[in-house]
Write a protein that holds these residues in place. Structure first.
Motif, mmCIF file in Angstrom:
data_model
loop_
_atom_site.group_PDB
_atom_site.id
_atom_site.type_symbol
_atom_site.label_atom_id
_atom_site.label_comp_id
_atom_site.label_asym_id
_atom_site.label_seq_id
_atom_site.Cartn_x
_atom_site.Cartn_y
_atom_site.Cartn_z
ATOM 1 N N PRO A 110 41.641 28.563 38.920
ATOM 2 C CA PRO A 110 42.015 29.270 40.156
ATOM 3 C C PRO A 110 42.034 28.328 41.354
ATOM 4 N N GLU B 52 36.218 30.540 37.818
ATOM 5 C CA GLU B 52 36.270 30.985 36.429
ATOM 6 C C GLU B 52 35.347 30.120 35.595
ATOM 7 N N SER C 13 36.084 34.066 28.718
ATOM 8 C CA SER C 13 35.882 33.532 30.066
ATOM 9 C C SER C 13 35.625 34.682 31.016
ATOM 10 N N VAL D 16 37.645 32.289 44.330
ATOM 11 C CA VAL D 16 37.701 32.740 42.940
ATOM 12 C C VAL D 16 37.293 31.582 42.044
ATOM 13 N N VAL E 175 35.569 35.688 35.375
ATOM 14 C CA VAL E 175 36.053 35.303 36.702
ATOM 15 C C VAL E 175 35.210 36.014 37.760
#
Length: 400
Positions: A25, A347, A330, A345, A332
């Motif tokens: 991101p 991740e 994953s 953001v 976020v």
């Protein structure tokens, strides 16, 4: 028929390509290098030497504390301690052997008590003893007595107080503190002389404004009252020390300054901390088919203050399950810098975080209003693609 097969093959290839890793991101703040609100947001390092550096990185950007620098904790400034009256407070006033002035009085909107036949007596911000002295002077000046009578001024009930709270708190605004509901009132206490409350204290006002942010400077909290500025040192509340929690009055203004840095040691429950964190969640499609079956609330989940990202990931059922199909998920985190208001953001590969010895260095603390979304593993994605391909193939066969 050939065109249909070509479309089907192209669709399958497109879906398969979608199973590849998504790009990292992008963010406006310098998240990858550790220059965001928390150093824990930065990208995972591939260095062999693994150390816990985030707390030190966060502290490097701190401004100096605005309060005492010798490690000693100051008490409340003079003029703030003790029991003081505010607008709306109920007072029991008595003058010996005198039925004219005896009675219950409410501190008026202008901050005064108004006994009959006497000028208004200032009461806002004053102790009962100061009001007693002012009442004696008024009785003597009005020729009601030749000698000073014995008088008594006692608080019978505290009213709520409207105060402003701004600065390094999560919800800066004017708050109303100290209001008692009808269910919480005790008839015996209401009939007794005297009054006591903790609901009108400084800590109650800060909690009502969302609690302190991790960048708050607790050594120099400002209290503005009647044109005067007082500086309070509240650092002791997080170190098990006794701190004077001053009582606030209507019209007070509280300003919590910022050190412009994230302080890890403030991410623990305390008298000034937020009551908890409300998270917005979005969990997996596999193996759970929805939030309800995963025991996740429809919109938000409450978590204690000090919860970290990976704890919330576990709480959203994003970890565990069949290893062959559930690995390489994953998660976020969508958050917002409370100082600048800019969104961030990040991740994390869940399996990679679980395997790292220095996982705490990249595991950020959660802030109010954060959102978490989980993505399924690549194997689950392929299974979904296979399902789509099969559905498309069936539809193609039916169109022959």
């Amino acid at each position: 028929m050939r065109i249909t097969r070509t479309i089907l093959l192209g669709s399958c290839l497109g879906l398969t390509v979608g199973c590849g890793p998504a790009p990292t991101p992008d963010n406006l703040p310098p998240v990858r290098s550790g220059g965001a609100y928390q150093a824990q947001y930065r990208d995972l390092s591939s260095d062999d030497e693994r150390m816990l550096l985030s707390a030190r990185m966060n502290a490097e950007g701190c401004r100096g504390a605005g309060g005492l620098s010798d490690g000693k904790y100051g008490g409340p400034p003079s003029g703030l301690g003790g029991e003081r009256l505010s607008r709306g407070d109920l007072v029991d006033l008595r003058v010996e052997d005198d039925e004219i002035f005896n009675g219950d009085y409410v501190v008026s909107r202008d901050g005064t008590i108004k006994p009959p036949f006497l000028p208004a007596i200032p009461a806002q911000g004053r102790r009962p003893a100061e009001i007693e002295a002012a009442l004696v002077r008024a009785l003597l000046d009005g020729d009601f007595y030749d000698e000073a009578p014995r008088v008594s001024v006692r608080l019978a009930d505290f009213a709520s107080a409207s105060v402003g709270v701004s600065g390094a708190v999560f919800e800066p605004h004017a708050v109303e503190i100290g209001a008692a509901s009808a269910e919480s009132r005790d008839s015996l206490r209401q009939a007794a002389l005297g009054a006591s409350t903790e609901a009108r204290n400084l800590s109650a006002a800060i909690r009502a404004a969302g609690g302190i942010r991790p960048d708050a400077d607790l050594s120099a909290v400002e209290l503005h009252r009647a044109g005067s500025r007082h500086v309070l040192d509240l650092r002791g509340v997080f170190e098990g020390r006794r701190a004077e929690d001053v009582m606030l009055l209507s019209g007070d203004e509280v300003i919590v300054p910022s050190r412009q840095c994230f302080q890890d040691d403030l991410m623990r429950p305390g008298p000034l901390s937020p009551p908890g964190v409300s998270l917005f969640l979005s969990n997996l499609t596999q193996p759970a088919t929805g939030n309800a079956v995963s025991a996740i609330g429809r919109e938000v989940r409450e978590m204690p203050w000090g919860t970290r990202f990976m704890q919330a990931v576990v709480d959203t059922n994003c970890v565990g399950g069949a290893r062959a199909t559930s690995a390489h998920r994953s998660a976020v985190l969508f958050t917002r810098d409370p100082v600048t208001g800019v969104s961030v953001v990040i991740e994390r590969n869940i399996e990679q975080m679980l395997r790292r010895a220095d996982r705490d260095d990249y595991d950020p603390f959660l802030l109010p209003g954060d959102s978490i979304a989980c993505y399924d593993s690549s194997i689950t994605n392929l299974a979904e693609v296979a399902g789509v391909v099969a559905a498309v193939g069936t539809a193609t066969a039916l169109t022959r």
